[in-house]
Design a protein around this motif. Structure first.
Motif, PDB file in Angstrom:
ATOM      1  N   GLU A 218      13.602   9.811   1.179  1.00  0.00           N
ATOM      2  CA  GLU A 218      13.542   8.400   0.782  1.00  0.00           C
ATOM      3  C   GLU A 218      12.340   7.662   1.372  1.00  0.00           C
ATOM      4  OE1 GLU A 218      16.797   6.295   3.647  1.00  0.00           O
ATOM      5  OE2 GLU A 218      17.499   8.025   2.514  1.00  0.00           O
ATOM      6  N   MET A 219      11.618   8.268   2.313  1.00  0.00           N
ATOM      7  CA  MET A 219      10.480   7.589   2.937  1.00  0.00           C
ATOM      8  C   MET A 219       9.140   7.885   2.258  1.00  0.00           C
ATOM      9  SD  MET A 219      12.099   5.794   4.800  1.00  0.00           S
ATOM     10  CE  MET A 219      10.610   4.850   5.080  1.00  0.00           C
ATOM     11  N   LYS A 220       9.184   8.708   1.202  1.00  0.00           N
ATOM     12  CA  LYS A 220       7.943   9.032   0.492  1.00  0.00           C
ATOM     13  C   LYS A 220       7.276   7.757  -0.033  1.00  0.00           C
ATOM     14  CE  LYS A 220       6.086  12.671  -2.287  1.00  0.00           C
ATOM     15  NZ  LYS A 220       5.371  12.458  -3.447  1.00  0.00           N
ATOM     16  N   GLY A 221       5.971   7.626   0.202  1.00  0.00           N
ATOM     17  CA  GLY A 221       5.252   6.439  -0.258  1.00  0.00           C
ATOM     18  C   GLY A 221       5.236   5.306   0.759  1.00  0.00           C
ATOM     19  N   GLN A 222       6.148   5.392   1.735  1.00  0.00           N
ATOM     20  CA  GLN A 222       6.233   4.295   2.714  1.00  0.00           C
ATOM     21  C   GLN A 222       5.589   4.617   4.053  1.00  0.00           C
ATOM     22  OE1 GLN A 222       9.902   2.004   2.874  1.00  0.00           O
ATOM     23  NE2 GLN A 222      10.757   3.390   1.371  1.00  0.00           N
ATOM     24  N   ILE A 223       5.657   5.889   4.459  1.00  0.00           N
ATOM     25  CA  ILE A 223       5.075   6.259   5.760  1.00  0.00           C
ATOM     26  C   ILE A 223       4.135   7.460   5.586  1.00  0.00           C
ATOM     27  CG2 ILE A 223       7.040   5.427   7.128  1.00  0.00           C
ATOM     28  CD1 ILE A 223       7.971   8.369   7.414  1.00  0.00           C
ATOM     29  N   PHE A 224       3.260   7.641   6.559  1.00  0.00           N
ATOM     30  CA  PHE A 224       2.518   8.897   6.668  1.00  0.00           C
ATOM     31  C   PHE A 224       2.751   9.451   8.065  1.00  0.00           C
ATOM     32  CE2 PHE A 224      -0.546   5.469   7.583  1.00  0.00           C
ATOM     33  CZ  PHE A 224      -1.126   5.872   8.769  1.00  0.00           C
ATOM     34  N   ARG A 225       2.607  10.781   8.181  1.00  0.00           N
ATOM     35  CA  ARG A 225       2.930  11.438   9.460  1.00  0.00           C
ATOM     36  C   ARG A 225       1.783  12.328   9.934  1.00  0.00           C
ATOM     37  NH1 ARG A 225       7.584  14.897   8.434  1.00  0.00           N
ATOM     38  NH2 ARG A 225       6.590  15.056   6.402  1.00  0.00           N
ATOM     39  N   ILE A 226       1.503  12.251  11.229  1.00  0.00           N
ATOM     40  CA  ILE A 226       0.412  13.002  11.856  1.00  0.00           C
ATOM     41  C   ILE A 226       1.034  13.895  12.936  1.00  0.00           C
ATOM     42  CG2 ILE A 226      -1.658  12.769  13.288  1.00  0.00           C
ATOM     43  CD1 ILE A 226      -1.770   9.809  12.126  1.00  0.00           C
ATOM     44  N   ALA A 227       0.690  15.173  12.913  1.00  0.00           N
ATOM     45  CA  ALA A 227       1.326  16.105  13.855  1.00  0.00           C
ATOM     46  C   ALA A 227       0.560  16.235  15.168  1.00  0.00           C
ATOM     47  CB  ALA A 227       1.443  17.479  13.213  1.00  0.00           C
ATOM     48  N   HIS A 228       1.301  16.582  16.220  1.00  0.00           N
ATOM     49  CA  HIS A 228       0.702  16.784  17.548  1.00  0.00           C
ATOM     50  C   HIS A 228       1.148  18.087  18.180  1.00  0.00           C
ATOM     51  CE1 HIS A 228      -0.082  12.555  16.991  1.00  0.00           C
ATOM     52  NE2 HIS A 228       1.195  12.289  16.991  1.00  0.00           N
ATOM     53  N   LEU A 229       1.990  18.847  17.494  1.00  0.00           N
ATOM     54  CA  LEU A 229       2.610  19.992  18.159  1.00  0.00           C
ATOM     55  C   LEU A 229       1.779  21.259  17.994  1.00  0.00           C
ATOM     56  CD1 LEU A 229       5.838  20.963  16.134  1.00  0.00           C
ATOM     57  CD2 LEU A 229       3.897  19.726  15.237  1.00  0.00           C
ATOM     58  N   GLY A 230       1.535  21.916  19.124  1.00  0.00           N
ATOM     59  CA  GLY A 230       0.813  23.173  19.070  1.00  0.00           C
ATOM     60  C   GLY A 230      -0.665  23.036  19.384  1.00  0.00           C
ATOM     61  N   TYR A 231      -1.492  23.626  18.483  1.00  0.00           N
ATOM     62  CA  TYR A 231      -2.901  23.831  18.788  1.00  0.00           C
ATOM     63  C   TYR A 231      -3.751  22.618  18.387  1.00  0.00           C
ATOM     64  CZ  TYR A 231      -7.037  26.847  19.361  1.00  0.00           C
ATOM     65  OH  TYR A 231      -8.211  27.412  19.776  1.00  0.00           O
ATOM     66  N   PHE A 232      -3.456  21.489  18.998  1.00  0.00           N
ATOM     67  CA  PHE A 232      -4.247  20.273  18.807  1.00  0.00           C
ATOM     68  C   PHE A 232      -4.730  19.843  20.178  1.00  0.00           C
ATOM     69  CE2 PHE A 232      -1.069  19.798  15.356  1.00  0.00           C
ATOM     70  CZ  PHE A 232      -1.918  19.716  14.276  1.00  0.00           C
ATOM     71  N   ASP A 233      -5.938  19.343  20.250  1.00  0.00           N
ATOM     72  CA  ASP A 233      -6.394  18.847  21.544  1.00  0.00           C
ATOM     73  C   ASP A 233      -6.996  17.444  21.400  1.00  0.00           C
ATOM     74  OD1 ASP A 233      -8.856  19.297  20.420  1.00  0.00           O
ATOM     75  OD2 ASP A 233      -9.542  20.735  21.910  1.00  0.00           O
ATOM     76  N   TYR A 234      -7.543  16.969  22.485  1.00  0.00           N
ATOM     77  CA  TYR A 234      -8.181  15.651  22.514  1.00  0.00           C
ATOM     78  C   TYR A 234      -9.217  15.503  21.392  1.00  0.00           C
ATOM     79  CZ  TYR A 234     -11.698  12.280  24.142  1.00  0.00           C
ATOM     80  OH  TYR A 234     -12.609  11.267  24.214  1.00  0.00           O
ATOM     81  N   MET A 235     -10.073  16.523  21.241  1.00  0.00           N
ATOM     82  CA  MET A 235     -11.148  16.452  20.245  1.00  0.00           C
ATOM     83  C   MET A 235     -10.587  16.289  18.825  1.00  0.00           C
ATOM     84  SD  MET A 235     -13.942  16.866  22.089  1.00  0.00           S
ATOM     85  CE  MET A 235     -15.320  17.669  21.310  1.00  0.00           C
TER      86      MET A 235
ATOM     87  N   VAL B  43       0.861  -1.195   0.000  1.00  0.00           N
ATOM     88  CA  VAL B  43       0.000   0.000   0.000  1.00  0.00           C
ATOM     89  C   VAL B  43       0.891   1.237   0.000  1.00  0.00           C
ATOM     90  CG1 VAL B  43      -1.725   1.321   1.306  1.00  0.00           C
ATOM     91  CG2 VAL B  43      -1.847  -1.181   1.265  1.00  0.00           C
ATOM     92  N   ASP B  44       0.629   2.162  -0.916  1.00  0.00           N
ATOM     93  CA  ASP B  44       1.368   3.429  -0.928  1.00  0.00           C
ATOM     94  C   ASP B  44       0.818   4.314   0.187  1.00  0.00           C
ATOM     95  OD1 ASP B  44       2.147   6.155  -1.580  1.00  0.00           O
ATOM     96  OD2 ASP B  44       2.766   5.368  -3.528  1.00  0.00           O
ATOM     97  N   SER B  45       1.709   4.867   1.011  1.00  0.00           N
ATOM     98  CA  SER B  45       1.231   5.697   2.137  1.00  0.00           C
ATOM     99  C   SER B  45       0.459   6.917   1.639  1.00  0.00           C
ATOM    100  CB  SER B  45       2.395   6.133   3.029  1.00  0.00           C
ATOM    101  OG  SER B  45       3.320   6.907   2.290  1.00  0.00           O
ATOM    102  N   GLY B  46       0.711   7.285   0.370  1.00  0.00           N
ATOM    103  CA  GLY B  46      -0.019   8.408  -0.213  1.00  0.00           C
ATOM    104  C   GLY B  46      -1.519   8.152  -0.274  1.00  0.00           C
ATOM    105  N   LEU B  47      -1.911   6.883  -0.251  1.00  0.00           N
ATOM    106  CA  LEU B  47      -3.343   6.550  -0.253  1.00  0.00           C
ATOM    107  C   LEU B  47      -4.030   7.120   0.994  1.00  0.00           C
ATOM    108  CD1 LEU B  47      -5.733   4.557  -1.369  1.00  0.00           C
ATOM    109  CD2 LEU B  47      -5.004   3.135   0.544  1.00  0.00           C
TER     110      LEU B  47
END
Ligand SMILES: *Cc1c(COP(=O)(O)O)cnc(C)c1O
Length: 396
Positions: A339-356, A316-320
């Motif tokens: 070199e990690m393009k297509g292999q991983i996806f990244r989700i951010a947590h820094l700053g103005y993110f909360d539980y919701m 599966v391409d991570s771009g999916l």
């Protein structure tokens, strides 16, 4: 269905509304008492946010400008420097140091890994002038052990300065500059401080200021000593990004207010920063637990709280995942870099993110997984249950 666009990217990050209002109101000239009052206040807040007694210099540039300044101001051509690199931003240190004629010793690890301290020790030479590293390597979501590197420099009585790119480490992890012995600690505006790109900052130790007196590399716009002299007067050397500085002040007020009490409604910036770090720690742990429960594999051996990097399953391409989240839910996450393009996806947590925010994103990822990645054999709720449990435990 309607969709609200939401950034889950590790820079730029979602904007704090109070900071946006401050920006819109910031039509002041930079050689006036009004600006000097603002600048002096924000520089003092920066020291509290970083958690240092050292002077902090603010530059009108993206984070890489401050990285370049920490090479041009602290080295001479031919200086031996040690670069610790395990990702895209580690590679940036090598590129900058090369441009300024440094002799580079490199400790390089594959993307997703961190450093073996024995290798770092072996690479540190008596004539190493500066060590450059990241606190958090955003391209892989990896947290590096800055404290251990600082301790190594102390134990070996090294004259090398320790320069840390804390651009995503600040506001997501503990970085005790003064106690550990970090000489330069770098941050950027579009990360944990919740304002647009365009400002970078550097906290600088007395040892590093002294080094600048003898180094020979060229510098003009990013001459840190010139900025320090001007900052004493409440000014910057050139026209600063006034609106962003107003935004930064508002963001610091908001972070301080997260630690408000009935006796002290304005709160406290040091305590507020600790809450911001705790927030990133909890929501990143929720995310890791959810991804594992859905059948994904995490990418890094040493995950930090700035961003979570996740492997797409075999075939599966991570771009999916990136594309589906955007087209179905208008949620913007990022693909792997380099070199990690297509292999991983990244989700951010820094700053103005909360539980919701995090619960909503995990729910959306469940929709994507159930419909488009059936080989994971996940069911609705698998990820959410894991995340809910982490939240309940960590905030009990
Ligand atoms: C975002 C980031 C930078 C800075 O990049 P700019 O695009 O110049 O702001 C540097 N290092 C790390 C670890 C980052 O996450």
């Amino acid at each position: 269905m309607i969709r609200k666009t939401r950034l889950f990217t590790p820079g730029p990050t979602p904007l704090l509304p109070a900071a946006q209002f401050a920006m819109a109101a910031a039509d002041i000239h930079h050689r006036t008492p009004e600006f000097r009052a603002l600048y002096t206040r924000v520089l003092a807040q920066l020291k509290e946010f970083v958690g240092t007694s050292n002077d902090v210099i603010l530059l009108s540039s993206s984070g890489s400008g401050a990285m370049e300044a920490s090479v041009s101001n602290l080295t001479s051509p031919g200086d031996r420097v040690l670069v610790l690199s395990a990702g895209k931003f580690g590679e940036r240190w090598t590129g900058i140091a090369k441009s300024f004629g440094c002799e580079i010793d490199l400790v390089s690890e594959p993307y997703g890994q961190t450093f073996d301290m024995e290798k770092v020790k072996a690479a540190l030479k008596p004539d190493t002038r500066v060590v450059y590293m990241q606190a958090n390597e955003t391209s892989t979501g990896t947290q590096h052990d800055v404290k251990a590197v600082a301790q190594l420099l102390k134990d070996t009585n090294s004259e090398a300065l320790l320069v840390v790119d804390g651009i995503t480490g600040l506001g997501t992890s503990t970085l005790d500059m003064d106690d550990w012995g970090i000489d330069v600690l770098i941050g950027g505006s579009q990360k944990a401080v919740m304002i647009p790109p365009g400002l970078s900052y550097l906290a600088i130790s007395e040892r590093a200021w002294a080094r600048m007196e003898s180094t020979k590399n060229p510098r003009y716009y990013f001459d840190l000593r010139k900025e320090r002299k001007n900052a004493v007067k409440g000014e910057s050397a050139y026209t600063p990004a006034v609106a962003l500085i107003a935004a930064l002040g508002a963001a610091f007020d908001w972070i301080a207010a997260q630690a408000a009490t009935t006796d002290n409604p304005a709160g406290n910036l040091v305590e507020g920063r600790k809450k911001l770090v705790h927030n990133a720690e909890v929501i990143s742990e929720m995310t890791r637990a959810a991804m594992v429960a859905l059948g994904f594999k995490l990418f890094t051996e040493s995950p930090g709280s700035a961003a979570t990097a996740v492997y797409a399953p075999e075939g599966v391409d991570s771009g999916l995942v990136v594309k589906e989240l955007k087209s179905r839910f208008a949620a913007i996450i990022t693909n792997g870099q380099g070199e990690m393009k297509g292999q991983i996806f990244r989700i951010a947590h820094l700053g103005y993110f909360d539980y919701m925010d995090m619960i909503a994103l995990i729910g959306a990822i469940e929709q994507v997984v159930v419909k488009s990645i059936p080989q994971l054999k996940a069911s609705f709720g698998d990820g959410l249950i894991a995340a809910q449990k982490v939240y309940a435990e960590r905030t009990a």
